[in-house]
Scaffold this motif. Structure first.
Motif, PDB file in Angstrom:
ATOM      1  N   GLN A  47       3.346   1.763  26.945  1.00  0.00           N
ATOM      2  CA  GLN A  47       2.171   2.609  27.135  1.00  0.00           C
ATOM      3  C   GLN A  47       0.907   1.807  27.439  1.00  0.00           C
ATOM      4  N   LEU A  48       0.975   0.494  27.301  1.00  0.00           N
ATOM      5  CA  LEU A  48      -0.209  -0.352  27.479  1.00  0.00           C
ATOM      6  C   LEU A  48      -0.428  -0.695  28.945  1.00  0.00           C
ATOM      7  N   THR A  49      -1.673  -0.990  29.278  1.00  0.00           N
ATOM      8  CA  THR A  49      -1.993  -1.534  30.594  1.00  0.00           C
ATOM      9  C   THR A  49      -1.995  -3.047  30.473  1.00  0.00           C
ATOM     10  N   MET A  50      -1.066  -3.703  31.137  1.00  0.00           N
ATOM     11  CA  MET A  50      -0.945  -5.150  31.036  1.00  0.00           C
ATOM     12  C   MET A  50      -1.720  -5.793  32.182  1.00  0.00           C
ATOM     13  N   ASN A  51      -2.735  -6.586  31.844  1.00  0.00           N
ATOM     14  CA  ASN A  51      -3.555  -7.213  32.885  1.00  0.00           C
ATOM     15  C   ASN A  51      -3.404  -8.735  32.931  1.00  0.00           C
ATOM     16  N   LYS A  52      -2.439  -9.239  32.187  1.00  0.00           N
ATOM     17  CA  LYS A  52      -2.069 -10.653  32.269  1.00  0.00           C
ATOM     18  C   LYS A  52      -0.627 -10.737  32.751  1.00  0.00           C
ATOM     19  N   GLY A  53      -0.179 -11.915  33.113  1.00  0.00           N
ATOM     20  CA  GLY A  53       1.224 -12.067  33.484  1.00  0.00           C
ATOM     21  C   GLY A  53       2.110 -11.800  32.279  1.00  0.00           C
ATOM     22  N   THR A  54       3.056 -10.888  32.424  1.00  0.00           N
ATOM     23  CA  THR A  54       3.923 -10.521  31.306  1.00  0.00           C
ATOM     24  C   THR A  54       5.287 -11.198  31.468  1.00  0.00           C
ATOM     25  N   VAL A  55       5.707 -11.893  30.420  1.00  0.00           N
ATOM     26  CA  VAL A  55       6.930 -12.683  30.444  1.00  0.00           C
ATOM     27  C   VAL A  55       7.938 -12.088  29.468  1.00  0.00           C
ATOM     28  N   GLY A  56       9.087 -11.684  29.973  1.00  0.00           N
ATOM     29  CA  GLY A  56      10.172 -11.258  29.098  1.00  0.00           C
ATOM     30  C   GLY A  56      11.026 -12.463  28.739  1.00  0.00           C
ATOM     31  N   VAL A  57      11.248 -12.666  27.449  1.00  0.00           N
ATOM     32  CA  VAL A  57      11.960 -13.853  26.967  1.00  0.00           C
ATOM     33  C   VAL A  57      13.371 -13.456  26.520  1.00  0.00           C
ATOM     34  N   TYR A  58      14.377 -14.124  27.078  1.00  0.00           N
ATOM     35  CA  TYR A  58      15.777 -13.763  26.849  1.00  0.00           C
ATOM     36  C   TYR A  58      16.608 -14.995  26.506  1.00  0.00           C
ATOM     37  N   VAL A  59      17.606 -14.779  25.661  1.00  0.00           N
ATOM     38  CA  VAL A  59      18.565 -15.822  25.312  1.00  0.00           C
ATOM     39  C   VAL A  59      19.965 -15.299  25.609  1.00  0.00           C
ATOM     40  N   ASN A  60      20.548 -15.796  26.673  1.00  0.00           N
ATOM     41  CA  ASN A  60      21.915 -15.413  27.044  1.00  0.00           C
ATOM     42  C   ASN A  60      22.098 -13.902  27.151  1.00  0.00           C
ATOM     43  N   ALA A  61      21.070 -13.221  27.653  1.00  0.00           N
ATOM     44  CA  ALA A  61      21.169 -11.775  27.869  1.00  0.00           C
ATOM     45  C   ALA A  61      21.995 -11.494  29.120  1.00  0.00           C
ATOM     46  N   THR A  62      22.436 -10.251  29.262  1.00  0.00           N
ATOM     47  CA  THR A  62      23.120  -9.861  30.491  1.00  0.00           C
ATOM     48  C   THR A  62      22.083  -9.532  31.558  1.00  0.00           C
TER      49      THR A  62
END
Length: 212
Positions: A47-62
Protein backbone atom coordinates in the motif's frame (compact mmCIF):
# COMPACT_ATOMS: atom_id res chain seq x y z
CA UNK A 1 28.64 6.76 -2.22
CA UNK A 2 25.61 4.52 -2.69
CA UNK A 3 23.66 3.66 0.46
CA UNK A 4 21.34 0.67 0.82
CA UNK A 5 19.45 0.01 4.04
CA UNK A 6 18.32 -3.60 4.34
CA UNK A 7 15.85 -5.45 6.54
CA UNK A 8 12.98 -2.97 6.35
CA UNK A 9 9.58 -4.22 7.48
CA UNK A 10 7.39 -1.66 9.31
CA UNK A 11 5.37 0.78 7.18
CA UNK A 12 6.03 3.89 9.30
CA UNK A 13 9.72 3.03 9.49
CA UNK A 14 9.88 2.61 5.71
CA UNK A 15 8.19 5.97 5.15
CA UNK A 16 10.60 7.69 7.54
CA UNK A 17 13.61 6.09 5.85
CA UNK A 18 12.39 7.28 2.46
CA UNK A 19 12.82 10.85 3.68
CA UNK A 20 16.59 10.30 3.97
CA UNK A 21 19.26 10.53 1.28
CA UNK A 22 19.51 6.81 0.54
CA UNK A 23 19.50 4.91 -2.75
CA UNK A 24 17.98 1.50 -1.96
CA UNK A 25 16.02 -0.25 0.76
CA UNK A 26 15.90 -4.01 1.16
CA UNK A 27 12.88 -6.16 1.96
CA UNK A 28 13.88 -9.64 3.10
CA UNK A 29 11.73 -12.51 1.85
CA UNK A 30 13.77 -15.29 3.45
CA UNK A 31 11.67 -17.04 6.13
CA UNK A 32 14.64 -17.89 8.36
CA UNK A 33 15.69 -14.25 8.68
CA UNK A 34 14.84 -12.30 11.84
CA UNK A 35 13.77 -9.52 9.46
CA UNK A 36 11.54 -11.68 7.28
CA UNK A 37 8.58 -9.88 5.73
CA UNK A 38 5.67 -12.31 5.92
CA UNK A 39 2.62 -12.20 3.67
CA UNK A 40 0.62 -9.99 6.06
CA UNK A 41 3.46 -7.45 6.27
CA UNK A 42 3.88 -7.71 2.51
CA UNK A 43 0.26 -6.61 2.06
CA UNK A 44 0.91 -3.52 4.19
CA UNK A 45 4.04 -2.64 2.22
CA UNK A 46 2.09 -3.01 -1.03
CA UNK A 47 0.00 0.00 0.00
CA UNK A 48 3.03 2.30 0.31
CA UNK A 49 4.44 4.63 -2.32
CA UNK A 50 8.05 3.57 -2.75
CA UNK A 51 10.28 6.42 -3.92
CA UNK A 52 13.64 4.73 -3.42
CA UNK A 53 15.06 1.70 -5.18
CA UNK A 54 13.33 -1.32 -3.68
CA UNK A 55 15.37 -4.51 -3.31
CA UNK A 56 13.79 -7.91 -2.72
CA UNK A 57 16.21 -10.17 -0.85
CA UNK A 58 16.03 -13.93 -1.50
CA UNK A 59 17.93 -17.03 -0.43
CA UNK A 60 17.56 -19.96 -2.82
CA UNK A 61 14.00 -18.94 -3.68
CA UNK A 62 12.21 -20.27 -6.74
CA UNK A 63 11.83 -18.13 -9.83
CA UNK A 64 8.06 -18.17 -9.31
CA UNK A 65 8.36 -16.92 -5.72
CA UNK A 66 10.38 -13.94 -6.92
CA UNK A 67 8.00 -13.22 -9.80
CA UNK A 68 5.07 -13.09 -7.37
CA UNK A 69 6.78 -10.29 -5.41
CA UNK A 70 8.01 -8.06 -8.24
CA UNK A 71 4.84 -6.07 -8.90
CA UNK A 72 3.28 -6.02 -5.39
CA UNK A 73 6.53 -4.93 -3.71
CA UNK A 74 7.48 -2.58 -6.57
CA UNK A 75 10.88 -4.20 -6.89
CA UNK A 76 13.68 -2.54 -8.83
CA UNK A 77 16.39 -5.01 -7.79
CA UNK A 78 16.46 -8.71 -6.94
CA UNK A 79 19.18 -9.59 -4.42
CA UNK A 80 20.32 -13.21 -4.56
CA UNK A 81 21.82 -14.11 -1.20
CA UNK A 82 22.05 -17.89 -1.51
CA UNK A 83 23.71 -20.48 -3.70
CA UNK A 84 22.08 -19.36 -6.95
CA UNK A 85 23.80 -20.14 -10.24
CA UNK A 86 24.48 -17.54 -12.97
CA UNK A 87 21.75 -19.09 -15.16
CA UNK A 88 19.17 -18.27 -12.48
CA UNK A 89 20.33 -14.65 -12.33
CA UNK A 90 20.31 -14.49 -16.13
CA UNK A 91 16.58 -15.28 -16.18
CA UNK A 92 15.93 -12.32 -13.87
CA UNK A 93 18.22 -10.01 -15.82
CA UNK A 94 16.35 -10.90 -19.00
CA UNK A 95 13.23 -9.40 -17.39
CA UNK A 96 15.16 -6.12 -17.28
CA UNK A 97 15.67 -6.04 -13.51
CA UNK A 98 18.91 -5.29 -11.73
CA UNK A 99 20.50 -8.08 -9.69
CA UNK A 100 22.69 -7.80 -6.60
CA UNK A 101 24.56 -11.11 -6.20
CA UNK A 102 25.92 -11.68 -2.71
CA UNK A 103 29.18 -13.49 -2.00
CA UNK A 104 30.25 -14.46 1.50
CA UNK A 105 33.84 -13.37 2.06
CA UNK A 106 36.32 -15.09 4.34
CA UNK A 107 40.11 -15.10 4.53
CA UNK A 108 40.62 -17.77 1.88
CA UNK A 109 37.91 -16.53 -0.52
CA UNK A 110 38.98 -16.97 -4.14
CA UNK A 111 37.82 -13.97 -6.18
CA UNK A 112 38.80 -15.87 -9.33
CA UNK A 113 35.77 -18.06 -8.65
CA UNK A 114 33.57 -15.19 -9.81
CA UNK A 115 34.62 -15.39 -13.45
CA UNK A 116 31.35 -16.93 -14.65
CA UNK A 117 29.46 -14.13 -12.94
CA UNK A 118 31.81 -11.59 -14.51
CA UNK A 119 30.99 -13.01 -17.93
CA UNK A 120 27.27 -12.70 -17.20
CA UNK A 121 27.73 -9.07 -16.16
CA UNK A 122 29.37 -8.32 -19.50
CA UNK A 123 26.18 -9.42 -21.26
CA UNK A 124 24.01 -7.13 -19.12
CA UNK A 125 25.95 -3.86 -18.70
CA UNK A 126 24.92 -1.85 -15.66
CA UNK A 127 22.49 -4.51 -14.46
CA UNK A 128 24.50 -6.98 -12.34
CA UNK A 129 26.35 -5.88 -9.23
CA UNK A 130 28.18 -7.79 -6.51
CA UNK A 131 27.63 -7.46 -2.78
CA UNK A 132 30.46 -8.69 -0.56
CA UNK A 133 29.23 -9.80 2.86
CA UNK A 134 30.74 -11.57 5.86
CA UNK A 135 30.78 -15.36 5.55
CA UNK A 136 28.30 -17.10 7.83
CA UNK A 137 26.44 -20.42 7.75
CA UNK A 138 23.16 -18.50 7.98
CA UNK A 139 23.45 -16.55 4.71
CA UNK A 140 24.35 -13.21 6.24
CA UNK A 141 22.89 -11.30 9.16
CA UNK A 142 25.88 -11.99 11.38
CA UNK A 143 26.43 -8.34 12.30
CA UNK A 144 30.16 -8.95 11.88
CA UNK A 145 32.73 -7.48 9.51
CA UNK A 146 35.15 -9.41 7.36
CA UNK A 147 38.68 -8.18 6.75
CA UNK A 148 38.14 -5.29 4.32
CA UNK A 149 41.77 -5.53 3.17
CA UNK A 150 40.67 -8.64 1.26
CA UNK A 151 38.94 -6.31 -1.19
CA UNK A 152 42.37 -5.48 -2.60
CA UNK A 153 42.43 -9.03 -4.01
CA UNK A 154 39.36 -8.38 -6.13
CA UNK A 155 40.59 -7.67 -9.66
CA UNK A 156 37.29 -8.13 -11.48
CA UNK A 157 35.25 -5.60 -13.43
CA UNK A 158 31.86 -5.75 -11.68
CA UNK A 159 31.10 -2.89 -9.23
CA UNK A 160 30.31 -3.97 -5.68
CA UNK A 161 28.63 -2.95 -2.45
CA UNK A 162 30.10 -3.69 0.97
CA UNK A 163 28.05 -5.35 3.70
CA UNK A 164 28.52 -7.04 7.05
CA UNK A 165 28.51 -5.39 10.46
CA UNK A 166 28.86 -1.81 9.24
CA UNK A 167 28.16 0.59 12.12
CA UNK A 168 27.90 4.33 12.67
CA UNK A 169 31.58 4.35 13.69
CA UNK A 170 32.80 3.15 10.30
CA UNK A 171 32.28 6.24 8.13
CA UNK A 172 35.96 7.26 8.04
CA UNK A 173 37.15 3.70 7.31
CA UNK A 174 34.62 3.36 4.50
CA UNK A 175 35.66 6.66 2.96
CA UNK A 176 39.26 5.44 2.98
CA UNK A 177 38.45 2.45 0.72
CA UNK A 178 40.03 3.34 -2.63
CA UNK A 179 38.99 0.38 -4.79
CA UNK A 180 37.78 1.87 -8.08
CA UNK A 181 34.78 -0.48 -8.26
CA UNK A 182 33.56 0.18 -4.72
CA UNK A 183 30.04 1.61 -5.08
CA UNK A 184 28.78 1.94 -1.53
CA UNK A 185 27.46 0.23 1.56
CA UNK A 186 24.64 -1.99 2.76
CA UNK A 187 23.45 -1.14 6.29
CA UNK A 188 21.41 -3.36 8.56
CA UNK A 189 21.68 -4.72 12.10
CA UNK A 190 23.99 -2.07 13.60
CA UNK A 191 21.37 0.61 12.89
CA UNK A 192 18.39 -1.10 14.54
CA UNK A 193 16.43 -0.68 17.74
CA UNK A 194 15.00 -4.18 17.25
CA UNK A 195 15.26 -6.58 14.25
CA UNK A 196 13.43 -4.99 11.33
CA UNK A 197 13.03 -1.58 13.02
CA UNK A 198 15.71 0.94 12.01
CA UNK A 199 16.89 3.90 14.09
CA UNK A 200 16.26 6.72 11.63
CA UNK A 201 18.30 9.33 13.49
CA UNK A 202 21.30 7.01 13.66
CA UNK A 203 21.12 6.38 9.92
CA UNK A 204 20.71 10.10 9.25
CA UNK A 205 23.84 10.90 11.26
CA UNK A 206 25.83 8.21 9.50
CA UNK A 207 24.77 9.49 6.08
CA UNK A 208 25.91 13.00 7.00
CA UNK A 209 29.34 11.69 8.00
CA UNK A 210 29.63 9.51 4.91
CA UNK A 211 28.55 12.18 2.44
CA UNK A 212 30.85 14.92 3.81
Amino acid sequence: MMIKVCGMRESDNINALQELDIDFMGIIRYPKSKRFVDDKQKLAIEQLTMNKGTVGVYVNATFQEILQDIIPLQLDVVQLHGDEEPAFAKAILELDFKVFKVFQIKEDFDFDSLKEWEQLAEKFPGKLFFLFDTATKNYGGSGKKFNWQLLDSYKGQVPFLLSGGISSEDAAAIKSIKHELFLGVDLNSQFEDTPGLKNIEMIKGFIEKLRK
